[in-house]
Design a protein around this motif. Structure first.
Motif, PDB file in Angstrom:
ATOM      1  N   VAL A  23       0.845  -1.195   0.000  1.00  8.00           N
ATOM      2  CA  VAL A  23       0.000   0.000   0.000  1.00  8.00           C
ATOM      3  C   VAL A  23       0.881   1.246   0.000  1.00  8.00           C
ATOM      4  O   VAL A  23       1.994   1.244   0.521  1.00  8.00           O
ATOM      5  CB  VAL A  23      -0.958   0.023   1.210  1.00  8.00           C
ATOM      6  N   LEU A  24       0.357   2.306  -0.608  1.00  9.16           N
ATOM      7  CA  LEU A  24       1.086   3.566  -0.709  1.00  9.16           C
ATOM      8  C   LEU A  24       0.498   4.645   0.195  1.00  9.16           C
ATOM      9  O   LEU A  24       1.199   5.588   0.568  1.00  9.16           O
ATOM     10  CB  LEU A  24       1.061   4.072  -2.157  1.00  9.16           C
ATOM     11  N   THR A  25      -0.774   4.527   0.524  1.00  5.91           N
ATOM     12  CA  THR A  25      -1.495   5.641   1.136  1.00  5.91           C
ATOM     13  C   THR A  25      -1.383   5.669   2.652  1.00  5.91           C
ATOM     14  O   THR A  25      -1.670   6.685   3.276  1.00  5.91           O
ATOM     15  CB  THR A  25      -2.977   5.578   0.709  1.00  5.91           C
ATOM     16  N   GLY A  26      -0.953   4.575   3.272  1.00  6.75           N
ATOM     17  CA  GLY A  26      -0.882   4.549   4.724  1.00  6.75           C
ATOM     18  C   GLY A  26       0.092   5.552   5.295  1.00  6.75           C
ATOM     19  O   GLY A  26      -0.148   6.161   6.337  1.00  6.75           O
ATOM     20  N   SER A  27       1.242   5.747   4.602  1.00  5.32           N
ATOM     21  CA  SER A  27       2.252   6.665   5.134  1.00  5.32           C
ATOM     22  C   SER A  27       2.937   7.479   4.036  1.00  5.32           C
ATOM     23  O   SER A  27       3.949   8.099   4.292  1.00  5.32           O
ATOM     24  CB  SER A  27       3.311   5.874   5.906  1.00  5.32           C
ATOM     25  N   ARG A  28       2.402   7.428   2.783  1.00  7.58           N
ATOM     26  CA  ARG A  28       3.010   8.037   1.595  1.00  7.58           C
ATOM     27  C   ARG A  28       4.190   7.221   1.068  1.00  7.58           C
ATOM     28  O   ARG A  28       4.882   7.664   0.160  1.00  7.58           O
ATOM     29  CB  ARG A  28       3.476   9.477   1.862  1.00  7.58           C
ATOM     30  N   GLN A  31       4.638   0.078   1.378  1.00  8.65           N
ATOM     31  CA  GLN A  31       4.895  -0.782   2.524  1.00  8.65           C
ATOM     32  C   GLN A  31       3.803  -1.840   2.617  1.00  8.65           C
ATOM     33  O   GLN A  31       2.728  -1.722   2.005  1.00  8.65           O
ATOM     34  CB  GLN A  31       4.941   0.030   3.819  1.00  8.65           C
ATOM     35  N   SER A  32       4.090  -2.877   3.388  1.00  6.54           N
ATOM     36  CA  SER A  32       3.098  -3.908   3.659  1.00  6.54           C
ATOM     37  C   SER A  32       2.016  -3.344   4.586  1.00  6.54           C
ATOM     38  O   SER A  32       2.290  -2.496   5.442  1.00  6.54           O
ATOM     39  CB  SER A  32       3.775  -5.101   4.334  1.00  6.54           C
ATOM     40  N   PRO A  33       0.767  -3.804   4.459  1.00  5.76           N
ATOM     41  CA  PRO A  33      -0.269  -3.410   5.426  1.00  5.76           C
ATOM     42  C   PRO A  33       0.107  -3.763   6.867  1.00  5.76           C
ATOM     43  O   PRO A  33      -0.390  -3.141   7.800  1.00  5.76           O
ATOM     44  CB  PRO A  33      -1.502  -4.195   4.960  1.00  5.76           C
ATOM     45  N   LEU A  34       0.998  -4.746   7.044  1.00  4.60           N
ATOM     46  CA  LEU A  34       1.437  -5.099   8.388  1.00  4.60           C
ATOM     47  C   LEU A  34       2.252  -3.983   9.031  1.00  4.60           C
ATOM     48  O   LEU A  34       2.328  -3.887  10.258  1.00  4.60           O
ATOM     49  CB  LEU A  34       2.281  -6.374   8.353  1.00  4.60           C
ATOM     50  N   ASP A  35       2.888  -3.157   8.218  1.00  6.14           N
ATOM     51  CA  ASP A  35       3.724  -2.077   8.730  1.00  6.14           C
ATOM     52  C   ASP A  35       3.054  -0.710   8.655  1.00  6.14           C
ATOM     53  O   ASP A  35       3.589   0.271   9.180  1.00  6.14           O
ATOM     54  CB  ASP A  35       5.038  -2.022   7.944  1.00  6.14           C
ATOM     55  N   ALA A  36       1.907  -0.613   7.968  1.00  4.37           N
ATOM     56  CA  ALA A  36       1.257   0.684   7.769  1.00  4.37           C
ATOM     57  C   ALA A  36       0.753   1.235   9.098  1.00  4.37           C
ATOM     58  O   ALA A  36       0.239   0.486   9.943  1.00  4.37           O
ATOM     59  CB  ALA A  36       0.105   0.547   6.787  1.00  4.37           C
ATOM     60  N   PRO A  37       0.865   2.560   9.304  1.00  2.82           N
ATOM     61  CA  PRO A  37       0.410   3.158  10.566  1.00  2.82           C
ATOM     62  C   PRO A  37      -1.080   3.476  10.589  1.00  2.82           C
ATOM     63  O   PRO A  37      -1.557   4.104  11.533  1.00  2.82           O
ATOM     64  CB  PRO A  37       1.232   4.449  10.628  1.00  2.82           C
ATOM     65  N   ALA A  38      -1.823   3.055   9.565  1.00  2.00           N
ATOM     66  CA  ALA A  38      -3.248   3.352   9.484  1.00  2.00           C
ATOM     67  C   ALA A  38      -3.956   2.180   8.798  1.00  2.00           C
ATOM     68  O   ALA A  38      -3.337   1.420   8.054  1.00  2.00           O
ATOM     69  CB  ALA A  38      -3.479   4.645   8.696  1.00  2.00           C
ATOM     70  N   ASP A 121      -6.271   1.029 -11.644  1.00  2.00           N
ATOM     71  CA  ASP A 121      -5.545  -0.173 -11.252  1.00  2.00           C
ATOM     72  C   ASP A 121      -6.044  -0.678  -9.896  1.00  2.00           C
ATOM     73  O   ASP A 121      -6.334  -1.860  -9.734  1.00  2.00           O
ATOM     74  CB  ASP A 121      -4.048   0.116 -11.183  1.00  2.00           C
ATOM     75  N   ARG A 122      -6.169   0.231  -8.940  1.00  2.00           N
ATOM     76  CA  ARG A 122      -6.695  -0.115  -7.621  1.00  2.00           C
ATOM     77  C   ARG A 122      -7.061   1.180  -6.896  1.00  2.00           C
ATOM     78  O   ARG A 122      -6.666   2.272  -7.301  1.00  2.00           O
ATOM     79  CB  ARG A 122      -5.668  -0.887  -6.798  1.00  2.00           C
ATOM     80  N   ILE A 123      -7.815   1.028  -5.820  1.00  2.00           N
ATOM     81  CA  ILE A 123      -8.158   2.151  -4.954  1.00  2.00           C
ATOM     82  C   ILE A 123      -7.738   1.783  -3.544  1.00  2.00           C
ATOM     83  O   ILE A 123      -8.095   0.706  -3.046  1.00  2.00           O
ATOM     84  CB  ILE A 123      -9.659   2.475  -4.993  1.00  2.00           C
ATOM     85  N   GLU A 124      -6.968   2.660  -2.904  1.00  2.00           N
ATOM     86  CA  GLU A 124      -6.578   2.470  -1.511  1.00  2.00           C
ATOM     87  C   GLU A 124      -7.379   3.436  -0.647  1.00  2.00           C
ATOM     88  O   GLU A 124      -7.416   4.643  -0.924  1.00  2.00           O
ATOM     89  CB  GLU A 124      -5.084   2.708  -1.326  1.00  2.00           C
ATOM     90  N   VAL A 125      -8.022   2.910   0.375  1.00  2.00           N
ATOM     91  CA  VAL A 125      -8.899   3.711   1.227  1.00  2.00           C
ATOM     92  C   VAL A 125      -8.403   3.627   2.663  1.00  2.00           C
ATOM     93  O   VAL A 125      -8.376   2.532   3.258  1.00  2.00           O
ATOM     94  CB  VAL A 125     -10.356   3.226   1.139  1.00  2.00           C
ATOM     95  N   GLY A 141     -11.151  10.129   6.470  1.00  2.00           N
ATOM     96  CA  GLY A 141     -10.475   9.123   5.676  1.00  2.00           C
ATOM     97  C   GLY A 141      -9.850   9.720   4.431  1.00  2.00           C
ATOM     98  O   GLY A 141      -9.980  10.914   4.143  1.00  2.00           O
ATOM     99  N   VAL A 142      -9.147   8.867   3.684  1.00  2.00           N
ATOM    100  CA  VAL A 142      -8.498   9.243   2.422  1.00  2.00           C
ATOM    101  C   VAL A 142      -8.821   8.170   1.395  1.00  2.00           C
ATOM    102  O   VAL A 142      -8.694   6.970   1.666  1.00  2.00           O
ATOM    103  CB  VAL A 142      -6.969   9.375   2.578  1.00  2.00           C
ATOM    104  N   ILE A 143      -9.252   8.604   0.214  1.00  2.00           N
ATOM    105  CA  ILE A 143      -9.490   7.707  -0.915  1.00  2.00           C
ATOM    106  C   ILE A 143      -8.466   8.045  -1.980  1.00  2.00           C
ATOM    107  O   ILE A 143      -8.460   9.160  -2.510  1.00  2.00           O
ATOM    108  CB  ILE A 143     -10.915   7.862  -1.469  1.00  2.00           C
ATOM    109  N   ASN A 144      -7.580   7.111  -2.288  1.00  2.00           N
ATOM    110  CA  ASN A 144      -6.528   7.324  -3.280  1.00  2.00           C
ATOM    111  C   ASN A 144      -6.806   6.434  -4.488  1.00  2.00           C
ATOM    112  O   ASN A 144      -6.672   5.212  -4.417  1.00  2.00           O
ATOM    113  CB  ASN A 144      -5.154   7.018  -2.687  1.00  2.00           C
TER     114      ASN A 144
END
Length: 665
Positions: A23-28, A31-38, A121-125, A141-144
């Motif tokens: 994922v890209l949107t968790g911290s800009r 990273q893996s969702p396991l490491d994302a801060p959100a 391609d995908r949407i990260e929320v 929230g953020v919708i990317n």
């Protein structure tokens, strides 16, 4: 080294072999969702195709806690865990990293986005406040929305959808040939639909209708200037017409007749990225976007022909840079800064022909410390200065604990803000007849403060490959303060409170015979607390298919702290979505979408909604080369027929039945 990678090395497990997404949107940062801060939900390409949705906002039905509604008097709207109304200004929406929320209200003009579902391609929320990474207005929230990179495709794709009641959606996607110095893609589409027909309720009241038509053209290009440098350019335009309003038999028709609203959006977006190492890079991006609406009509009132319009021009220019790198083997950082200028011109909304401008700047950063192989700590924050909200600081602390190579706990806490929009801070919405004011609608009669939310959550993310299962669950509390909304007063004293009692003088030139004496002013109304839990279960089995179940439970508490009624009913106590994807013999595939919400009350222009159930069905058959996207399909949206979204007493969205063909060569 991340907690995921460290434990994988220790236990001799390759995490990438387990299909763990990035994922890209968790911290800009990637990273893996396991490491994302959100908490981040990924709506991937398979889900997008299987859902049968042709509008981007509908895809948010697949995200736990998110509500989606459409109505004929404006743009569709999206909310997360309540506080939803006609203007979804509490969620930040990005397309490839550029903020597309409209400067006038701060909402998203979903039907005018210069991108189609087929190009995504995908949407990260991010399913919660995220101001530490994206600043003010990343409030709920953020919708990317991330589009397909030109380098990932080649050839030409044609998509055609035809359905009843005039529904059509045709598009073409042309990609540059492989091996060229510049990867590029040109897309064009044209669509139209009758979303709402006018309905008449039991009391004989007649309500509004809506049809939309849009043409979208996009060009994307990227080139690898050197081994370290990539340059990317995007530009596009949207052109269309909305046909909306109340039929002549409606009491609302004199002021809001059926009319054509011409809309046009264009944008230019450029980005340069230099990579210094595997986990260190610099990105500089600039974008310009503008939106124009043209609509005018005449209000017939007691022998007077009162001309009015909703002509509006908005624009945004934004420059941003971001750098990431390592301070030490276990310390990773990101820093960035940006400046943005928004402008709006509308004689009706501001009772002036001048252009209003607002400038914002921000600095943001995060620091990640890998304290041990299992424990990581993330500190992040954004400091910004808004032209009419002043200085704001949004901090965040997140702690991730890896339970195994493929599971982790996350605790995060922080504060985020929503800055008032230009409408909420400067509105003077006025209708004039000759030299007199005959209607004053939205009116910024006093200064308002930003909304703020203090958020706390505990999450769990896991992938269980032996069962083909992914789990994403969390519990949360969001405490809102300074809730900003509108209230009504009257310039002519009615039996109840009026503007003079509040210290708001009647504006000079106010007509002795106005269309209405009511005006809507903005103010901070108080506090609310939202508590809840939610989860997503994503199960895959090769040869069988896939099932994605989301569930949310939400409670909004206001007590006597909030003057606005119905806020405590603005989130359903329970909401469910289920997307089933079943592989069938001979390259057939069926997908079923089920969406349920308990009763909810949409605020302001919305209304009461009882228990809602919607079922969609898509049956498709692939053809041509294996691995291609070629398919022919039949899609039925809302098997139960016309359905309410925003106000059960006033509006019924039309169901859609359509055939589609997609072919690539």
């Amino acid at each position: 080294m991340s907690a995921l990678s460290a434990l994988a090395d220790e236990l001799h497990v390759d995490p990438f072999a387990q299909d763990m997404p990035v994922v890209l949107t968790g911290s800009r940062l990637a990273q893996s969702p396991l490491d994302a801060p959100a908490p981040v939900t990924i709506i991937d390409r398979e889900m997008i195709a299987a859902s049968g949705f042709t509008e981007i906002h509908d895809l948010m039905r697949l995200v736990p806690g998110f509500l989606v509604a459409d109505w004929p008097n404006g743009s569709p709207t999206v909310a997360n865990h309540g506080l939803g109304d006609a203007f979804d200004r509490r969620i930040k929406v990005l397309v490839d990293g550029r903020a597309v929320n409209d400067p006038l209200w701060g909402n998203t003009l979903w039907q005018d986005l210069p991108v189609r579902v087929d190009d995504i391609d995908r949407i990260e929320v991010v399913r919660g406040p995220h101001g530490a990474a994206y600043g003010a207005n990343a409030f709920q929230g953020v919708i990317n929305i991330i589009t397909r990179h030109p380098a990932t495709e080649s050839g030409t794709t044609v998509i055609s959808r035809l359905g009843r009641d005039g529904f059509h959606d045709h598009g073409v996607r042309i990609n540059g040939g492989p091996g060229s110095a510049i990867d590029w893609r040109l897309t064009a589409s044209r669509r139209g639909a009758r979303n709402f027909k006018s309905i008449t309720n039991d009391e004989g009241d007649v309500f509004s209708q809506e049809s939309v038509r849009r043409t979208v053209v996009n060009l994307q290009a990227s080139t690898q200037l050197t081994a370290r440098d990539e340059l990317r350019l995007q530009l596009g335009i949207v052109d269309g017409v909305d046909d909306r309003g109340y039929p002549a038999t409606s009491d609302e028709s004199p002021e809001w007749p059926i009319r054509d609203e011409d809309v046009r959006t264009h944008y230019l977006h450029g980005a340069w990225t230099r990579s210094f190492a595997a986990d260190s890079e610099l990105t500089v991006q600039f974008y310009h976007q503008a939106h124009r609406r043209r609509v005018a009509w005449v209000i017939e009132d007691g022998g007077r022909s009162i001309p009015t319009d909703l002509d509006t021009d908005t624009a945004r220019n934004d420059l941003e840079l971001q750098y990431s790198g390592n301070l030490a083997p276990r310390w990773h950082f990101l820093v960035g800064a940006g400046v943005r200028q928004d402008s709006v011109r509308s004689r009706r909304f501001f009772d002036s022909g001048r252009t209003l401008r607002a400038t914002y700047w921000q600095g943001f950063g995060s620091l990640n410390w890998q304290a041990s192989d299992a424990l990581s700590v993330n500190l992040g924050g954004t400091f910004e200065d808004h032209a009419y909200s002043g200085k704001l600081f949004s901090p965040r602390l997140a702690i991730n604990w890896a339970l195994s190579p493929l599971s982790a706990l996350r605790m995060s806490a922080g504060k985020s803000y929503r800055a008032p929009s230009l409408m909420e801070s400067h509105a003077r919405e006025t209708i004039r007849y000759e030299d007199t004011i005959v209607r004053r609608l939205y009116n910024s009669l006093q200064k308002v403060d930003p909304e703020e939310v203090v958020h706390l959550e505990l999450g769990y993310v896991a992938r269980i490959p032996q069962y083909g299962l992914s789990v994403d669950a969390r519990v949360f509390q969001d405490r809102y303060d300074g809730y900003l909304d509108d209230e009504v007063c009257r310039y002519r004293p009615p039996p109840r409170s009026n503007c003079a009692d509040l210290g708001f003088a009647t504006p000079p030139g106010f007509s002795a015979d106005p269309l209405s004496t009511s005006t809507y002013y903005f103010l901070n109304l108080g506090r609310a607390t939202v508590r809840g839990a939610e989860f997503t279960l994503d199960w895959k089995r090769p040869g069988w298919g896939r099932a994605i179940l989301t569930q949310s439970f939400t409670r909004v508490h206001t007590g006597s702290q909030l003057e606005e009624e119905n806020v405590d009913r603005s989130a359903p106590s329970s909401a469910t979505s289920l997307l089933l994807i079943k592989d069938l013999p001979h390259r057939w595939r069926a997908s079923l979408g089920y969406y349920h919400t308990h009763p909810v009350h949409w605020l302001n222009d919305g209304g009461e909604m009882g228990n809602q159930d919607r079922v969609d069905l898509k049956i498709a058959r692939a053809f041509g080369a294996y691995g291609s996207d070629n398919e022919v399909a039949l899609t039925v949206q809302s098997l139960g027929g016309r359905y309410p979204d925003f106000d059960a007493e006033k509006f019924r969205h039309e169901p859609r039945i359509f055939l589609s063909v997609r072919a690539t060569w």
